[in-house]
Design a protein around this motif. Structure first.
Motif, PDB file in Angstrom:
ATOM      1  N   PRO A  43       0.833  -1.207   0.000  1.00 39.83           N
ATOM      2  CA  PRO A  43       0.000   0.000   0.000  1.00 39.83           C
ATOM      3  C   PRO A  43       0.865   1.253   0.000  1.00 39.83           C
ATOM      4  O   PRO A  43       1.999   1.221   0.474  1.00 39.83           O
ATOM      5  N   ASP A  44       0.345   2.343  -0.534  1.00 39.62           N
ATOM      6  CA  ASP A  44       1.078   3.616  -0.505  1.00 39.62           C
ATOM      7  C   ASP A  44       0.766   4.312   0.807  1.00 39.62           C
ATOM      8  O   ASP A  44      -0.268   4.971   0.949  1.00 39.62           O
ATOM      9  N   LEU A  45       1.665   4.163   1.776  1.00 39.95           N
ATOM     10  CA  LEU A  45       1.368   4.645   3.125  1.00 39.95           C
ATOM     11  C   LEU A  45       1.501   6.157   3.245  1.00 39.95           C
ATOM     12  O   LEU A  45       1.054   6.746   4.227  1.00 39.95           O
ATOM     13  N   GLN A  68      -0.248   7.951   1.504  1.00 40.15           N
ATOM     14  CA  GLN A  68      -1.653   8.313   1.357  1.00 40.15           C
ATOM     15  C   GLN A  68      -2.471   8.001   2.606  1.00 40.15           C
ATOM     16  O   GLN A  68      -3.652   8.337   2.685  1.00 40.15           O
ATOM     17  N   LEU A  69      -1.841   7.317   3.558  1.00 42.13           N
ATOM     18  CA  LEU A  69      -2.484   7.107   4.858  1.00 42.13           C
ATOM     19  C   LEU A  69      -2.194   8.298   5.785  1.00 42.13           C
ATOM     20  O   LEU A  69      -3.007   8.643   6.639  1.00 42.13           O
TER      21      LEU A  69
END
Lengths: 531, 531
Positions: B252-254, B256-257
């Protein structure tokens, strides 16, 4: 004459050999000559028949799975066809007859409701499930841990164009829809995805989403994770519809938590993805640059400009020399001798393509490029999915051949290329097998680019161990250079340890928390992405 | 004559009034006339002096905070200056003298290490902390729950250009760097961010990241969340460096978290963000469209094309009529009577701007636009940060004025605009205060666009309650239309309930899991984003 990508057929790959079994590739005489120079002159041993272990699921569990309405099979052929993917280690294990990690059953749901029912059954019984779609993983994405029985959840019957919003240019596609089928369905309405990974013939929409696929037109249409505006995710906690708007400031972008999650957080059953009208005009050109440094500087200039082509790709001197941009003619000479071949493509309506073509052509000439005209571009386009087909005949001929890829910022590109090349050639050279390492850039961003390496050496008696040394050295070099362990092949099991090191403890803690919350019994692809 | 955005000063906003206190805005006679038509003829009551409650932190806690090396203040003025943000409800509470939720202390670290030390102190003692940077929130992002003492962690001393990678075009900026200061530092090297939200004068790099700011050049340079390639996040679990490469398939692209996390998962201390060379050429034009439908269709066509301008903005008939695209001349006539004003801007080098300008101009003419030349474009550019300055004098004059925004897919734009307008005018009309609702589109994507509404009505005796009804109706209309509750204002506390409804249980479960894992004692901005 140009072929349309949308006429490429959906292909069921043969277990253990890449691609369309009706369209295999033969090695040209010049490639055979090149192999001889690497000391590769003894064909690989003949493959051994697969030995499929007995299923570990009892009749009660199999009945419960069948009660969901999904088709359930413990047939050897069905299980062999969902065994691993297509990394060279996967292929070597196939050739050695190793099917020790075959799934215990293949379960084929035909609806999202059946997916949820199968998931609930697995969750309740502690059965692991590994989503299967295109099956084209090259990073061990189909090899969950074996502590418990595992089913292969084959999503290829979840197909179709579920909705098309022509105003917003968004298609909703069932996750198991293969890319050629998606293009065929969209073309009926005048649209296309334009997403062309090399696994195009077999890959699915859902697989592209959960592995963050990048297609050959990524500079034009974006990576698959850029194209996704929404997903339907089935989890043990329920079904989530993720993605309300193109972009939003409503908290973290949770689409980006599911993209790249490789089935560890849930099963994606549908994807809402950006489409565009089928281009009226497609133009592809070749350009020659004196060396990789000049070519990559030109790639960077285009990536950082406001006006961009649709396709941009640069082979280094070694790859250009072997002509890998035109796999059907691999090893034969074409164009200027030496230097690097760049492919530049434009797709759109005529005014748009004219505008971009004019700007980009002027820039490339300023940057030292020499135009080679349309022929190399069209050759590349015709052969764009053929590269991986070379691997099986090369393995047959006694070569060890594999690819690996990474991504970094522009200021680190030259060092990363040198370090990975040195690591791989060093690790193979120490084993007495000098290697050819070729490289290309096929995905660029304003801030950086991917590097894709192809490695060929003479195969030793234990090619798995031989490649293992090279891959470990490459992984270490990538980490030491501060690059990412994968640009578009994903993590799977092969990259897991390096991935965890790359993101560090705090980020691992966050991912584990999501995993535990959504999959408290740990049935979703255990061991994939996270240990 | 054009002004450069980079000459705009950093501004410390006055508590309770928007913007540069040395450059207030006066209402033109024509605006005063328009107010009379809405029945607004009684000035607002004079503001009441703020009543700041005593701090709830004891001497021991304050000493522990000071021991980190950060400056600690419990001074009334310091606490008042970090009290809430700049929504109309925030301003109305200020005017009413309500400072009941003032932070118990203001803590000003001067290094990332001090941030970590303050966080550890808060974590150990159960003191809540609310990161403060630009202070320009309009969604209650500075109002954590009051169950425990709260400090305002003022990050504005973490400033500076920490690194500049000119090859990769990436700047590393300390989180507290105000946007004008960032532009000044970058301009010394020939680069710029080009990120221009209306809060530009006060907003910080870190604030733009954690709230997913969108600037006026979003079609050209992307939203702030598109520009970020990496962040440094300090959490109770340790420090994370997030973002290894431009894009990656490593899970996941963290980033973007963390983007959009509004301080709930950690404190961002540095941001690595894409920059570009200061444009040699900037051209801004006005275009006239007969109505909003024609104008928004043209916006969509440009957003879905491959060649795009740098700035694109469309005012609807009401906003065009009040001339809000030129706030200094608001209410005065300019250009054709009726219809809609579009602003189209280009920035880049000459060849690039020529190429895009030619293409876009031809498209807009095809799509029914009438060119108005450079003057309206330059007027808009000169006044681009002035819009919000109109609010305070309007409130003084007895008007209720507020903005709200949302985002949806193109096929839903017309319905969303109609539904929100009807909801707000209905809710205010039922209270006997007919409203003018104006709208513009200033952020477009291939698949959709934002809608930004400005509402003016006569203020009742309890304007907070009056607006509360309108805002609730707007929120309900946005949810019912399936749009997102915010495009670039973020969630804060004001949008929290609607946000949770928008994302649903499974996504809330995932977010809560991350929150609990990274902030087990719940000290990070409690109540912001998640309850």
């Amino acid at each position: 004459m140009t072929t349309s990508e949308t006429t490429v057929d959906v292909v069921d790959f043969t277990p253990g050999r890449w691609g369309n079994p009706n369209d295999p590739m033969l090695l040209s005489d010049s490639v055979v000559g090149a192999l001889t120079m690497l000391g590769i002159n003894e064909a690989a041993p003949a493959p051994v028949a697969l030995s499929i272990p007995a299923t570990r699921l009892d009749a009660d569990a199999l009945t419960a799975l069948a009660d969901t309405g999904a088709r359930v099979s413990t047939d050897d052929a069905a299980r062999a066809a969902r065994l691993r993917g297509y990394s060279t280690p996967d292929l070597l294990k196939f050739r050695a007859g190793d099917a020790s990690d075959a799934p215990d059953a293949v379960v084929v749901p035909t609806s999202a409701d059946q997916v949820a029912a199968v998931l609930a059954t697995c969750d309740g019984r502690g059965i692991a499930l590994s989503p299967f779609a295109g099956g084209t993983t090259v990073t061990g994405g189909l090899q969950p841990t074996r502590e418990r029985p595992v089913i292969s959840l084959d999503l290829r019957s979840l197909t179709g164009l579920l909705a098309l919003d022509e105003v917003s240019q968004i298609a909703t596609l069932a996750a198991g829809t293969r890319l050629p089928e998606a293009e065929r369905l969209l073309a009926e309405h005048g649209y296309e995805l334009g997403h062309f990974p090399q696994s195009y013939e077999g890959a699915t929409v859902g697989g592209c989403a959960v592995t963050r696929s990048a297609g050959q037109s990524s500079i034009g249409y974006g990576r698959f994770d850029d194209m996704v505006v929404g997903l339907t995710l089935v989890t043990p906690r329920g079904v989530a519809e993720i993605g309300t708007a193109p972009k939003s400031a409503a908290g973290p972008d949770l689409r980006q938590l599911v993209l790249g999650s490789e089935g560890a957080f849930g099963v994606v059953t549908a994807v809402r993805v950006r489409v565009h009208p089928v281009p009226a005009v497609r133009r592809f050109y070749g350009w020659h640059f004196p060396d990789f440094t000049a070519g990559s500087a030109a790639m960077r200039a285009l990536a950082q400009a406001n006006v961009k082509p649709t396709v941009l790709r640069l082979s280094d001197e070694a790859e250009t020399g072997l002509n890998l941009a035109n796999p059907s003619a691999a090893g034969s000479a074409s164009g200027p001798v030496g230097g690097c071949l760049m492919i530049v493509g434009f797709e759109g309506d005529e005014a748009d393509v004219d505008c971009r073509d004019t700007y980009v052509t002027a820039r490339l000439a300023e940057l030292g490029g020499v135009p080679l005209g349309a022929e190399p571009g069209e050759h590349w386009r015709e052969g764009r999915f053929r590269g991986p087909y070379l691997r099986d005949p090369l393995l047959d001929a006694g070569a060890l051949v594999e690819t690996l890829e990474t991504v970094t910022f522009w200021s680190n590109i030259d060092k990363l290329k040198a370090d990975v090349t040195a690591a791989v050639t060093g690790a193979l050279g120490e084993q007495g097998t000098p290697a050819v390492v070729m490289c290309h850039i096929s995905h660029v961003y304003p801030t950086g680019a991917s590097l894709y390496f192809t490695v060929i050496a003479n195969a030793l008696a234990d090619p798995l161990a031989q490649w293992g040394e090279a891959k470990s050295a490459a992984n270490a070099a990538i980490r030491a250079a501060g690059a990412s362990i994968t640009h578009h092949h994903a993590v799977g099991t092969d990259h897991r340890a390096t991935y965890l090191d790359e993101i560090g403890d705090v980020q691992v803690t966050a991912l584990r928390a999501v995993k535990s919350a959504l999959d408290p019994n740990g049935v979703l692809n255990p061991g994939i992405l996270l240990p």
